[in-house]
Design a protein around this motif. Structure first.
Motif, PDB file in Angstrom:
ATOM      1  N   LEU A 200       5.567  -1.383  -6.275  1.00  0.00           N
ATOM      2  CA  LEU A 200       4.558  -1.235  -5.320  1.00  0.00           C
ATOM      3  C   LEU A 200       3.205  -2.059  -5.699  1.00  0.00           C
ATOM      4  N   LYS A 201       2.929  -1.691  -6.771  1.00  0.00           N
ATOM      5  CA  LYS A 201       1.648  -2.235  -7.314  1.00  0.00           C
ATOM      6  C   LYS A 201       1.624  -3.760  -7.426  1.00  0.00           C
ATOM      7  N   SER A 202       2.939  -4.270  -7.988  1.00  0.00           N
ATOM      8  CA  SER A 202       2.957  -5.721  -8.387  1.00  0.00           C
ATOM      9  C   SER A 202       3.457  -6.592  -7.401  1.00  0.00           C
ATOM     10  N   GLY A 203       4.314  -5.941  -6.263  1.00  0.00           N
ATOM     11  CA  GLY A 203       4.880  -6.689  -5.337  1.00  0.00           C
ATOM     12  C   GLY A 203       6.455  -7.444  -5.773  1.00  0.00           C
ATOM     13  N   ARG A 204       6.587  -6.869  -6.943  1.00  0.00           N
ATOM     14  CA  ARG A 204       7.862  -7.626  -7.354  1.00  0.00           C
ATOM     15  C   ARG A 204       8.882  -6.357  -7.762  1.00  0.00           C
ATOM     16  N   THR A 205      10.048  -6.615  -7.779  1.00  0.00           N
ATOM     17  CA  THR A 205      11.061  -5.483  -7.978  1.00  0.00           C
ATOM     18  C   THR A 205      11.041  -5.269  -9.467  1.00  0.00           C
ATOM     19  N   TRP A 206      10.838  -4.203  -9.853  1.00  0.00           N
ATOM     20  CA  TRP A 206      10.922  -3.465 -11.142  1.00  0.00           C
ATOM     21  C   TRP A 206      12.086  -2.364 -11.005  1.00  0.00           C
TER      22      TRP A 206
ATOM     23  N   PRO B 182       0.789  -1.224   0.198  1.00  0.00           N
ATOM     24  CA  PRO B 182       0.022  -0.064  -0.034  1.00  0.00           C
ATOM     25  C   PRO B 182       0.860   1.335  -0.065  1.00  0.00           C
ATOM     26  N   TYR B 183       0.352   2.288  -0.701  1.00  0.00           N
ATOM     27  CA  TYR B 183       1.295   3.479  -0.484  1.00  0.00           C
ATOM     28  C   TYR B 183       0.188   4.715  -0.941  1.00  0.00           C
TER      29      TYR B 183
ATOM     30  N   GLU C 229       1.180  10.988  -0.846  1.00  0.00           N
ATOM     31  CA  GLU C 229       2.069  11.821   0.031  1.00  0.00           C
ATOM     32  C   GLU C 229       3.423  11.068   0.068  1.00  0.00           C
ATOM     33  N   GLU C 230       3.367   9.746   0.400  1.00  0.00           N
ATOM     34  CA  GLU C 230       4.532   9.027   0.272  1.00  0.00           C
ATOM     35  C   GLU C 230       5.482   9.281  -0.920  1.00  0.00           C
ATOM     36  N   LEU C 231       4.678   8.769  -1.909  1.00  0.00           N
ATOM     37  CA  LEU C 231       5.500   8.976  -3.396  1.00  0.00           C
ATOM     38  C   LEU C 231       6.049  10.447  -3.566  1.00  0.00           C
ATOM     39  N   ALA C 232       5.329  11.511  -2.911  1.00  0.00           N
ATOM     40  CA  ALA C 232       5.940  12.927  -3.131  1.00  0.00           C
ATOM     41  C   ALA C 232       7.113  12.931  -2.331  1.00  0.00           C
ATOM     42  N   ALA C 233       7.230  12.182  -1.234  1.00  0.00           N
ATOM     43  CA  ALA C 233       8.629  12.084  -0.448  1.00  0.00           C
ATOM     44  C   ALA C 233       9.863  11.592  -1.041  1.00  0.00           C
ATOM     45  N   ILE C 234       9.589  11.006  -2.318  1.00  0.00           N
ATOM     46  CA  ILE C 234      10.924  10.499  -3.083  1.00  0.00           C
ATOM     47  C   ILE C 234      11.314  11.770  -3.922  1.00  0.00           C
TER      48      ILE C 234
ATOM     49  N   GLU D 196       8.889   2.091  12.459  1.00  0.00           N
ATOM     50  CA  GLU D 196      10.296   1.789  12.056  1.00  0.00           C
ATOM     51  C   GLU D 196      10.518   0.382  11.842  1.00  0.00           C
ATOM     52  N   SER D 197      10.163  -0.584  12.642  1.00  0.00           N
ATOM     53  CA  SER D 197      10.487  -1.954  12.432  1.00  0.00           C
ATOM     54  C   SER D 197       9.494  -2.911  11.978  1.00  0.00           C
ATOM     55  N   ALA D 198       8.405  -2.398  11.586  1.00  0.00           N
ATOM     56  CA  ALA D 198       7.152  -3.335  11.498  1.00  0.00           C
ATOM     57  C   ALA D 198       7.359  -3.689   9.957  1.00  0.00           C
ATOM     58  N   GLU D 199       7.024  -4.884   9.610  1.00  0.00           N
ATOM     59  CA  GLU D 199       6.858  -5.282   8.235  1.00  0.00           C
ATOM     60  C   GLU D 199       5.789  -5.128   7.768  1.00  0.00           C
ATOM     61  N   SER D 200       5.717  -4.840   6.262  1.00  0.00           N
ATOM     62  CA  SER D 200       4.418  -4.501   5.562  1.00  0.00           C
ATOM     63  C   SER D 200       3.319  -5.785   5.790  1.00  0.00           C
ATOM     64  N   THR D 201       2.072  -5.371   6.050  1.00  0.00           N
ATOM     65  CA  THR D 201       1.014  -6.224   6.020  1.00  0.00           C
ATOM     66  C   THR D 201       0.137  -6.398   4.906  1.00  0.00           C
ATOM     67  N   GLY D 202       0.523  -5.588   3.589  1.00  0.00           N
ATOM     68  CA  GLY D 202      -0.130  -5.647   2.531  1.00  0.00           C
ATOM     69  C   GLY D 202      -1.328  -4.850   2.536  1.00  0.00           C
ATOM     70  N   PRO D 203      -2.155  -4.876   1.519  1.00  0.00           N
ATOM     71  CA  PRO D 203      -3.319  -3.854   1.504  1.00  0.00           C
ATOM     72  C   PRO D 203      -4.574  -4.142   2.198  1.00  0.00           C
TER      73      PRO D 203
END
Lengths: 137, 137
Positions: free
Chosen positions: A61-67, A17-18, A21-26, B130-137
């Motif tokens: 973020l959307k796929s849960g795989r690294t792109w 999830p994102y 606001e979080e995207l804008a922090a990058i 800080e140390s939590a893992e993602s719990t997914g959407p």
């Protein structure tokens, strides 16, 4: 969600999830890129470092795989799509300046490095072997 | 060599041995810089990411303390020299392309981040703590 699964277990890709606001922090460099450190969720090993642009970050973020974005080939690449050594994203963190990402993954297969090593950081100054600590001069 | 010392223990700076061949394996970007991931030797936490040039890399290896190059200030800085949050280098690794370093340290004081956090990567997508893992959407 599957984490720390034994070798041979199939991992599940889980979207992260994102918010806008979080995207804008990058913040991206002059080439539109942000560095991404990839770390193994099972033991904290640093596996590799590669680059993302804004689009590959949202794909991740959307796929849960690294792109990632290949600077040499000027194209997107999804880690493991050719080799089978896929990365299943469990968390994406970002630093205080927003100019570096820390992507925490379940690594499938032999590892992250195209050489066959588990980690790209298999060499150390002082000629250490893969997991040894420096013993000083 | 002192590692994993309890809080309050004084760490020792220990030079890291290196060869000309190892130094030659490092490639620098068009600004003469190589990225450096800093990882805590005690638990594998990724603490920060900063930049080194050839001179700051050799200063790091020779002194056993982390020396970076500040792009904004255009000067060398030794981590913790002002804040007291010094980093004592235990190993310096480099990746398959030679264009990223992994510096493994004993972190002194409160942590690596100028905000007071232990790690610069204290934020995550999905609003994790800080140390939590993602719990997914």
């Amino acid at each position: 969600m599957t984490t720390s699964a034994p070798s041979g277990t199939e991992f599940a890709a889980t979207p992260i999830p994102y918010s806008a606001e979080e995207l804008a922090a990058i913040t991206y460099n002059s080439d539109g890129l942000v560095g991404a450190i990839v770390q193994d969720v099972t033991d904290g090993a640093v596996l590799m470092f590669a680059w993302m642009n804004a689009e590959s970050l949202t794909k991740t973020l959307k796929s849960g795989r690294t792109w990632f974005w290949s600077r040499s080939r000027q194209e997107y690449w999804c880690k493991g799509e050719t080799s089978g050594d896929r990365q299943y994203v469990r968390s994406v963190r970002y630093d205080c300046d927003g100019d570096c990402l820390l992507v925490i993954v379940d690594q499938e297969g032999a590892g992250a490095c195209h050489t066959g090593s588990r980690t790209c950081f298999y060499r150390a100054f002082g000629g250490e072997s893969e997991s040894a600590e420096s013993t000083g001069p």
